[in-house]
Scaffold this active site. Sequence first.
Site: not given
Length: 581
Positions: A277, A306, A324, A326, A328, A408, A454
């Site tokens: 992000c 991670r 991911q 991902d 945004h 979420k 996200h």
Amino acid sequence: MAKVEVGERLSKIRHSMSHVMAEAVLEMFPSAQIAIGPSIDNGFYYDFDLPRQLVADDLEEITERMRAIIAENKPFVRTVVSREEAQRMFAEQTYKLELINAIPEDEEVSLYSVGEFTDLCRGPHVESSKELKADAFKLMSIAGAYWRGKETNPMLTRIYGTAWTNAKELRLYMQHLEDVEKRDHRKLGKDLDLFSLHEEAGPGLVYWHPMGARIRQAIESFWRDEHYANGYEMVYTPHIGKSWLWETSGHLGFYKEGMYPPMELDKSDYYAKPMNCPFHIMIYNNSKHSYRDLPFRWAELGTVYRYEKAGAMHGLMRVRGFTQDDAHLFVTPAQMQEEILEVLRFSLHMLKSFGFTEINAYLSTMPEKAVGDPKRWADATEALREAIEAEGLSYEVDEGGGAFYGPKIDLKVKDAIGREWQLSTIQFDFNEPERFNMTFVDSDGVEKRPYMIHRALLGSLERFFGVLIEHYAGAFPPWLAPEQIKIIPVGENFFNYAKELEKRLRKEGFRVSADLGDDRMNAKIRNAQQLKIPYMVIIGEREAEGDLVSVRYRSGKQENGVATEAFIASVKATVASKEQL
RNA sequence: GCCCUUGUAGCUCAGUCGGUAGAGCACCACCAUGGUAAGGUGGGGGUCAACGGUUCAAAUCCGUUCGAGGGCUCCA
């Protein structure tokens, strides 16, 4: 995992079974300390503090003793005693004393006795041990478990068992476990040569082999096409960044132990990114934006790192480096509702394309400690709820279960054998727009804060791959199958024709190869079958002469003498439809 | 991290009472030229996870380390 609806009767049986086990263990070890023994999803457990370690053979003896106790048909008797009396009775049992002291004043203290064995217990239980079936339970494993689940407490010995109302149910459950084992993505990953992990090269880091990479390519190109078709743009961002990014985002404050440690360069600390992000925000903040430009929908297959604890890693499901899917969304308040509905629809469309039809939603709302304007929280949460309801999804609400930075929706899918996996997540973020001072200029000329969302639809490609492998048990539908067609000539005389056919099918866009090894045809079929290749094309004299193919499907179904063009059209249609074969 | 289990060939595994390492598959070579789930013969391949100890002798017994699998959420 497999959540079987546990009826009250079954949970009574399991709970009672745990008492019978405790009795058996106390027979063997009169000095044992007993802790707790509840009924659980597929059975029961009991935690003990024992004078010695248990070995596998002990489970057999415990099982025998349990069968003997069951055969005595003893009643389960409930009695209520005073707190003091309970303390006297369990004077030797330190864990029980702790439990007694923890019972609220206004609750009564109940005991259940079966034969010689009396346990502090809320119940309920079966009436008599004759309701328990000696052939409907099995002790499964010995494990360590901390008293009350706390790492600082002493480690107890936990015995897990499974129990059912009758022997047939037990057998079905054992079959289910076998099925789970057969589908294990770690085993199939090896058998089908899809991926590997290498301790010596870094635990939790995934190597995609050619056949696994083909599947990933199929996933990614579908993913990209769908994103462009749904109004997204692709971005690419770096894998590392200076500490400034993570100080600004706030991650260094509360997430540092989840990050790979920094590397120093030119007197700055660089971190491998644990999320994408802040990088997307850098692009956003690179210029001023009008409300006319929004919404932005920026997607990236972003690989993040991670630090997962050593004991937490598991195949592809829990790793230290993953990609991911991902994106945004940066939207004006006015666009927010519509965008949420769209992203939820998109998410469902993607999941369904991969063969997941049963999908449940989980809505997490504002926790006690939260950042951001409560009005925004309320609006955002309402938008999420309305989107779920508009799509007619069944959902559960986790009150106060949201992250501190926003509410979420998580989507969980059920796989082919009923296990639930969390894949998609759609989260609001009221933290980062603030911290990075993101703005857009609204129609009134005033700079305002955009909403930031996200979302990951598949979650991580590694984990998603693992779920897909287990869902399909390695037999991928043709659109995903790494090898779609295997050409098998009946003999060496037809190798040239096999090569021509291979070329022709490859030109049609299929993932195809001809088996020109010196195995017999039977062995080639067997090999292709074990690799779960959806189409086997057998060719010999008849086919070569008539421009025909004989098709053997993975299922064993057979279609001989099919015109090659008709076969091509049929496979194309199946691939396009994403059907399973 | 902690508890239990476990580590032998690329894979799956056998190896008794301590006597010096085996099978099947895979791989390589040769023979066989084939019609719907394994054709035949031969061959190469192992510091028995690592280190230390006991012993005339260790894959095997003991200790330490490392890795892997399961568990550490289900509440008397």
